[in-house]
Design a protein around this motif. Structure first.
Motif, PDB file in Angstrom:
ATOM      1  N   GLY B  53     -25.258  55.760   1.794  1.00 39.51           N
ATOM      2  CA  GLY B  53     -24.801  54.718   2.701  1.00 39.51           C
ATOM      3  C   GLY B  53     -25.821  54.286   3.736  1.00 39.51           C
ATOM      4  N   PHE B  54     -27.087  54.679   3.573  1.00 37.20           N
ATOM      5  CA  PHE B  54     -28.109  54.250   4.537  1.00 37.20           C
ATOM      6  C   PHE B  54     -28.638  52.860   4.211  1.00 37.20           C
ATOM      7  CE2 PHE B  54     -27.921  58.504   6.000  1.00 37.20           C
ATOM      8  CZ  PHE B  54     -28.393  58.463   7.289  1.00 37.20           C
ATOM      9  N   THR B  55     -28.465  52.431   2.979  1.00 33.92           N
ATOM     10  CA  THR B  55     -28.817  51.065   2.599  1.00 33.92           C
ATOM     11  C   THR B  55     -27.612  50.467   1.887  1.00 33.92           C
ATOM     12  OG1 THR B  55     -31.121  51.685   2.297  1.00 33.92           O
ATOM     13  CG2 THR B  55     -30.434  49.644   1.266  1.00 33.92           C
ATOM     14  N   LYS B  56     -27.344  49.198   2.180  1.00 32.87           N
ATOM     15  CA  LYS B  56     -26.198  48.552   1.539  1.00 32.87           C
ATOM     16  C   LYS B  56     -26.537  48.206   0.093  1.00 32.87           C
ATOM     17  CE  LYS B  56     -23.006  46.324   4.684  1.00 32.87           C
ATOM     18  NZ  LYS B  56     -23.295  45.464   5.831  1.00 32.87           N
ATOM     19  N   GLN B  57     -25.654  48.537  -0.814  1.00 30.45           N
ATOM     20  CA  GLN B  57     -25.899  48.192  -2.217  1.00 30.45           C
ATOM     21  C   GLN B  57     -25.512  46.740  -2.461  1.00 30.45           C
ATOM     22  OE1 GLN B  57     -23.143  51.115  -3.797  1.00 30.45           O
ATOM     23  NE2 GLN B  57     -21.689  49.476  -4.279  1.00 30.45           N
ATOM     24  N   ASP B  58     -26.129  46.132  -3.498  1.00 30.80           N
ATOM     25  CA  ASP B  58     -25.742  44.770  -3.868  1.00 30.80           C
ATOM     26  C   ASP B  58     -24.434  44.801  -4.641  1.00 30.80           C
ATOM     27  OD1 ASP B  58     -28.015  43.933  -2.669  1.00 30.80           O
ATOM     28  OD2 ASP B  58     -29.178  43.709  -4.511  1.00 30.80           O
ATOM     29  N   SER B  59     -24.338  45.722  -5.579  1.00 33.03           N
ATOM     30  CA  SER B  59     -23.111  45.826  -6.361  1.00 33.03           C
ATOM     31  C   SER B  59     -23.058  47.199  -7.005  1.00 33.03           C
ATOM     32  CB  SER B  59     -23.075  44.736  -7.435  1.00 33.03           C
ATOM     33  OG  SER B  59     -24.144  44.951  -8.335  1.00 33.03           O
ATOM     34  N   GLY B  60     -21.907  47.503  -7.583  1.00 32.89           N
ATOM     35  CA  GLY B  60     -21.752  48.782  -8.269  1.00 32.89           C
ATOM     36  C   GLY B  60     -20.783  49.692  -7.547  1.00 32.89           C
ATOM     37  N   SER B  61     -20.536  50.839  -8.133  1.00 31.43           N
ATOM     38  CA  SER B  61     -19.622  51.764  -7.473  1.00 31.43           C
ATOM     39  C   SER B  61     -20.125  53.192  -7.619  1.00 31.43           C
ATOM     40  CB  SER B  61     -18.216  51.620  -8.060  1.00 31.43           C
ATOM     41  OG  SER B  61     -18.272  51.784  -9.457  1.00 31.43           O
ATOM     42  N   THR B  62     -19.904  53.959  -6.587  1.00 24.75           N
ATOM     43  CA  THR B  62     -20.296  55.359  -6.577  1.00 24.75           C
ATOM     44  C   THR B  62     -19.065  56.189  -6.231  1.00 24.75           C
ATOM     45  OG1 THR B  62     -22.444  54.700  -5.723  1.00 24.75           O
ATOM     46  CG2 THR B  62     -21.892  57.033  -5.600  1.00 24.75           C
ATOM     47  N   PHE B  63     -18.775  57.178  -7.067  1.00 22.20           N
ATOM     48  CA  PHE B  63     -17.664  58.081  -6.783  1.00 22.20           C
ATOM     49  C   PHE B  63     -18.224  59.434  -6.431  1.00 22.20           C
ATOM     50  CE2 PHE B  63     -15.704  54.717  -9.081  1.00 22.20           C
ATOM     51  CZ  PHE B  63     -14.427  54.625  -8.556  1.00 22.20           C
ATOM     52  N   PHE B  64     -17.736  59.967  -5.330  1.00 21.95           N
ATOM     53  CA  PHE B  64     -18.156  61.298  -4.920  1.00 21.95           C
ATOM     54  C   PHE B  64     -16.916  62.174  -4.882  1.00 21.95           C
ATOM     55  CE2 PHE B  64     -18.660  64.138  -1.109  1.00 21.95           C
ATOM     56  CZ  PHE B  64     -19.407  65.097  -1.772  1.00 21.95           C
ATOM     57  N   ASP B  65     -16.894  63.186  -5.712  1.00 21.41           N
ATOM     58  CA  ASP B  65     -15.748  64.080  -5.764  1.00 21.41           C
ATOM     59  C   ASP B  65     -14.457  63.291  -6.020  1.00 21.41           C
ATOM     60  OD1 ASP B  65     -15.140  66.700  -5.834  1.00 21.41           O
ATOM     61  OD2 ASP B  65     -14.831  66.938  -3.670  1.00 21.41           O
ATOM     62  N   GLY B  66     -14.564  62.282  -6.868  1.00 20.95           N
ATOM     63  CA  GLY B  66     -13.400  61.484  -7.230  1.00 20.95           C
ATOM     64  C   GLY B  66     -13.046  60.378  -6.258  1.00 20.95           C
ATOM     65  N   LYS B  67     -13.820  60.259  -5.148  1.00 22.22           N
ATOM     66  CA  LYS B  67     -13.489  59.254  -4.135  1.00 22.22           C
ATOM     67  C   LYS B  67     -14.540  58.149  -4.165  1.00 22.22           C
ATOM     68  CE  LYS B  67     -12.416  59.279   0.875  1.00 22.22           C
ATOM     69  NZ  LYS B  67     -12.312  57.890   1.022  1.00 22.22           N
ATOM     70  N   ASN B  68     -14.087  56.908  -4.124  1.00 21.46           N
ATOM     71  CA  ASN B  68     -15.037  55.796  -4.143  1.00 21.46           C
ATOM     72  C   ASN B  68     -15.730  55.694  -2.778  1.00 21.46           C
ATOM     73  OD1 ASN B  68     -16.454  53.451  -4.365  1.00 21.46           O
ATOM     74  ND2 ASN B  68     -14.795  52.289  -5.319  1.00 21.46           N
ATOM     75  N   ILE B  69     -17.026  55.918  -2.753  1.00 23.07           N
ATOM     76  CA  ILE B  69     -17.736  55.885  -1.473  1.00 23.07           C
ATOM     77  C   ILE B  69     -18.679  54.696  -1.355  1.00 23.07           C
ATOM     78  CG2 ILE B  69     -17.644  58.381  -1.055  1.00 23.07           C
ATOM     79  CD1 ILE B  69     -20.620  58.389  -2.055  1.00 23.07           C
ATOM     80  N   SER B  70     -18.609  53.761  -2.325  1.00 23.31           N
ATOM     81  CA  SER B  70     -19.458  52.579  -2.205  1.00 23.31           C
ATOM     82  C   SER B  70     -19.087  51.866  -0.916  1.00 23.31           C
ATOM     83  CB  SER B  70     -19.238  51.629  -3.385  1.00 23.31           C
ATOM     84  OG  SER B  70     -18.691  52.317  -4.475  1.00 23.31           O
ATOM     85  N   ASN B  71     -20.079  51.412  -0.186  1.00 19.81           N
ATOM     86  CA  ASN B  71     -19.882  50.656   1.059  1.00 19.81           C
ATOM     87  C   ASN B  71     -19.254  51.458   2.190  1.00 19.81           C
ATOM     88  OD1 ASN B  71     -20.909  48.247  -0.088  1.00 19.81           O
ATOM     89  ND2 ASN B  71     -18.929  47.937  -1.100  1.00 19.81           N
TER      90      ASN B  71
END
Lengths: 305, 256, 351
Positions: B53-71
């Motif tokens: 989360g130190f840089t904003k992504q353009d698109s996509g999704s990241t799940f950490f331990d089952g939780k969506n942490i994108s943005n």
């Protein structure tokens, strides 16, 4: 509104020239120069010292009278002195600070100290009374859609000319190109054989001469005061930040916009009877711009947070 | 619960039209030491910045331990248990070594203004517990003897150790280490590697970016190779060693 | 230098400069001293607030004067006063204590208002935004004459404060041949200084104070460790602003009038000079800094009178301010850690 547009253009030119100078200095040296206003005032006060008649005696303590030179020569000498003063600041203050690796914050605080010192030096030696240049009063005339005195119209033309020349200088000459190289990266510039110390010296000289010019313009339009530089400094910051600090073209446009906003805002309906607060509008715009577009309108996206 | 601690889909980031990261599908398994390698400019640090989360992504999704942490904001991601270090060590220079770790160990409740105002911090139990915990961690990384020195007085390697102490005291689920061995002498490198190994044994997943290939080969369970922002290969050290793409794109050049 | 040595140095300088006051002034040195110590008390409160912003959290706040001003105007306009050209008296008002609380809250809220957009900006931008905010405040106060009295200011508000003056101060004032009103302001100010120092001593090494210092050192690392750096900075902004507000309120009671021109950027720079002189980040720094600063100013006035035989007020003020400028430059170059600051925690030398 149209009456104010002419005034706005005038103030715009002054702030624009001063902003370009501030922005150039910031770009090359990374110094946020709070003493910039005092260099502006130096130009105006020097011109008053050179040009006013010895008999007028309202400047410079009892024993030093103005010299009564022609205004053109005074103008030339004052700008020269500003350049020289910039060189003195660089050689005797800022270069030693750089050598001893003073941090940006420390240097910023030092420029505040210099600003306070110089401003009150002016107060002592140039008196607290507003002064005018020995120029004839002129009647306003119609230029295109603007209502201006011939002299003020000339200021606008000269102001634009100065900035065109500056633009050419910075983009075409060898020194100008080297300034841009140092601005982009001092280390890279040093590696490619540019003497960055010399370029920084030239930058101080050029920036101070431009600032002095802005001061003389300001003195011609209004009057010369000991604290005129500080009064205009925040507007110059606003212009610089609006355009994007460190970009010459941005500062040019930003300064114009600020000048016009300040003067035209007086004509807005809700500003009726509140002309004293007009500068607040410009400063508020600057803060808003920083909020939505921190790198300024023309600034490159650089980390500023 | 899925066996993957991190799942990434279609993660994209451009800088001024230049592709920095473009990852279609990438998963990291739990309880493994995973290394991210690739030539300079491959987008490894940008990748770290994106998922933390130190840089904003353009698109996509990241799940950490089952939780969506994108943005999600960086500090919130960290609170979920994904804690990172930095390529250029970021210790708190003008605070003592002890304070560096205390700050990290202190709970959010303990950090509150009113809590700090009301309780005398020196005598409070919470602060004593924190101090004990900090002492334990500093002993672990062998910095206890320096605990009252300012962090700026530490050597480069010691700063890396301090950063490790600071993140491990939070007992995260996953540790993201950005070049933990950069600029560290061989002896200290060994220590750091064994520390990382012991963290993994405690059940902390490790994801690290590292240029020291021999070290990476030695400790990693799994290796992901990035080049020009995309994954060009992944597998265990043996597979990576024998992968021709990797050899030509990266290993051949870097091992000389 | 050890802590004890620094304190000794500070004490020596304070004693020396107060001695100079008695040496330089044949007539009424005590009166001068009380005046000086009143301002020193008030300004050190303000510098304590700034120290939280810059010394603890590393935020370049150059709009401190406005935080002082908001506190002063809010409180004074809520108690009985007379504002504006006609000076029409407003007898209605809140009790003093409640007005002060509201004033402090108002300063904190203004801090939040300025902080919200500014907080994400890098240091030098923050400096520009804060000084611009403080000028906006000043211009708006000037402009809103109906409410604030504009350039005519506010008067006749001191009674409510002076009425609660304890009796023994009057006898003391009589004995010392000084103004009882000012002695009361000075007493309250220094009591406040002591209270604040006690609070800050507790906060400095508390988890919260530690978190602020961590933000000062490296925001990215703070965020990476799961702490909300923006909120910490806003809290710091609000606390420092409301302490500045307290100082502004006392400043108004000391002058007995409230003028918008008190809150020019120069006031902010004064506070900066005091903070640096005392030692950035040091809790007791503002006390030493403030006393020495005011002694310095008082003594430079004598020097100015010597340099210019026929000096008018303007020129004396000019010399004083010039020396303040030189003081700032000299301190930054020769002793940036001030009197009480630790060299190891020096904030101004790197980056």
């Amino acid at each position: 509104m149209l009456d104010q547009l002419g005034n706005g253009l005038l103030l715009g030119i002054i702030i624009s020239v001063a902003s370009v100078a501030l922005s150039l200095l910031y770009g090359v040296t990374r110094i946020v120069n709070f003493a910039h206003g005092e260099i502006i005032a130096l130009g105006a006060i020097m011109a008053s010292f050179f040009s006013n008649l010895p008999t007028s005696r309202y400047i410079f303590l009892e024993n030093t009278s103005p010299l009564g030179l022609s205004f053109e020569i005074s103008l030339f000498l004052s700008i020269l002195i500003c350049g020289l003063f910039g060189a003195v600041l660089e050689l005797f203050v800022f270069r030693p600070l750089r050598r001893n690796e003073f941090g940006n914050i420390a240097v910023l605080v030092i420029t505040i100290g210099i600003s306070i010192f110089l401003r009150h030096l002016y107060l002592i030696f140039a008196s607290s009374k507003p002064q005018n240049y020995p120029l004839d009063l002129q009647r306003r005339e119609q230029y295109f859609i603007f209502d201006l005195t011939p002299r003020n119209a000339k200021i606008i033309v000269y102001g634009i000319l100065i900035m065109v020349l500056f633009g050419l200088f910075i983009s075409l000459t060898k020194i100008g190109k080297q300034m841009r190289a140092v601005r982009d990266s001092t280390e890279l510039a040093n590696i490619s054989g540019i003497n960055s110390d010399r370029i920084i010296l030239y930058t101080w000289i050029l920036s101070s001469m431009l600032a002095g010019t802005a001061g003389i313009f300001q003195g011609m339009i209004n009057d010369v005061r000991w604290n005129m530089g500080f009064l205009i400094l925040l507007l110059v910051f606003a212009g610089t930040v609006l355009g994007g600090i460190g970009t010459s073209f941005g500062a040019m446009i930003g300064g114009f916009v600020i000048g016009i906003v300040v003067q035209v805002s007086v004509a807005l309906p809700f500003m009726e009877g509140h002309t004293e607060a007009k500068n607040a509008i410009a400063l508020a715009i600057m803060i808003l711009i920083l909020l939505v577009r921190p790198q300024g309108i023309f600034g490159k996206k650089e980390r500023i947070s | 619960m899925s066996n993957n601690i991190i799942e990434i889909k279609n993660l994209k980031k451009n800088f001024g039209g230049l592709k920095a990261v473009d990852i279609n599908n990438l998963n990291f398994e739990r309880n493994k030491i995973i290394s991210l390698i690739g030539p300079n400019g491959a987008g490894k640090t940008t990748f770290f910045d994106l998922i933390t989360g130190f840089t904003k992504q353009d698109s996509g999704s990241t799940f950490f331990d089952g939780k969506n942490i994108s943005n999600l904001e960086s500090y919130k991601i960290s609170r979920l248990g994904m804690v990172r270090t930095f390529q250029l060590t970021k210790v708190f220079d003008r605070m003592t070594v002890n304070e560096n770790v205390l700050f990290s160990a202190s709970s959010l409740k303990n950090d509150r203004f009113l809590n700090s105002l009301m309780k005398s911090s020196i005598t409070s139990n919470a602060e004593k517990e924190l101090n004990d915990k900090t002492a334990e961690i500093l002993n672990l990384v062998n910095l206890y003897h320096m605990k009252d020195s300012y962090a700026r007085e530490l050597s480069g390697g010691q700063k890396k150790l301090l950063e490790l102490a600071r993140v491990i005291v939070q007992q995260p689920k996953i540790l993201l280490l950005d070049e933990p061995l950069a600029g560290v002498n061989p002896k200290l490198s060994e220590d750091i590697l064994s520390l990382i190994g012991s963290f993994a044994k405690q059940g902390i997943s490790i994801l690290m970016v590292e240029h020291n290939i021999s070290a990476v080969m030695k400790v990693s369970d799994h290796i992901v190779v990035l080049a020009e922002g995309s994954v060009i290969a992944e597998g265990n050290p043996e597979e990576i060693r024998s992968n021709e793409n990797v050899v030509t794109a990266y290993l051949g050049k870097s091992n000389d | 230098m050890k802590q004890r040595k620094r304190i000794l140095l500070g004490l020596f300088l304070v004693v020396f400069s107060i001695g100079m006051i008695y040496f330089l002034n044949d007539e009424g040195p005590t009166r001068i001293l009380v005046n000086l110590m009143t301002f020193a008390g008030i300004y050190s409160i303000s510098a304590i607030g700034l120290n939280i912003h810059f010394g603890w959290t590393g935020m370049l706040n150059f709009g401190h004067a406005a935080f002082m001003g908001i506190g002063a105007y809010t409180t004074i306009l809520l108690i009985p006063h007379a504002a504006g050209r006609e000076g029409s008296i407003n007898e209605e008002g809140l009790p003093l204590f409640i007005a002060i609380i509201i004033g402090l809250v108002a300063s904190a809220l203004f801090g939040l208002l300025v902080g919200l957009p500014a907080i994400r900006l890098r240091g030098d931008y923050l400096a520009i935004v804060t000084i611009a905010s403080s000028e906006i405040f000043r211009l708006v106060v000037r402009d809103q004459e109906n409410l604030t009295g504009g350039v005519y200011g506010v008067i006749s508000f001191s009674d409510i404060f002076q009425n609660i003056r304890p009796k023994f101060l009057e006898d003391l004032a009589l004995n010392l041949d000084v103004s009882a009103g000012q002695l009361w302001v000075a007493t309250v100010s220094w009591l406040m200084v002591i209270l604040l120092i006690l609070i800050l001593k507790r906060l400095q090494n508390s988890p919260w104070g530690r978190a602020l210092r961590a933000v000062r050192e490296d925001e990215d690392a703070v965020r990476a460790l799961g702490k909300n750096a923006v909120w910490l900075k806003l809290q710091s902004f609000m606390l420092g602003a409301s302490i500045a507000g307290l100082s502004g309120i006392l400043l108004a009671f000391n002058y007995g009038t409230l003028q918008v021109e008190y809150f020019v950027p120069l006031l902010t720079f004064y506070i900066w000079a005091i903070m640096i002189l005392g030692g950035v980040g040091a809790i007791s720094g503002p006390i030493f800094g403030s006393i020495l600063f005011w002694a310095f100013i008082s003594e430079t006035d004598q020097i100015a009178a010597l340099i210019f035989e026929n000096a008018d007020g303007q020129q004396i003020a000019g010399v004083r301010f010039m020396l303040v400028g030189l003081l700032i430059i000299g301190l930054m170059i020769l002793r940036p850690s001030g009197i009480m600051g630790k060299k190891e925690e020096l904030l101004l030398d790197v980056k």
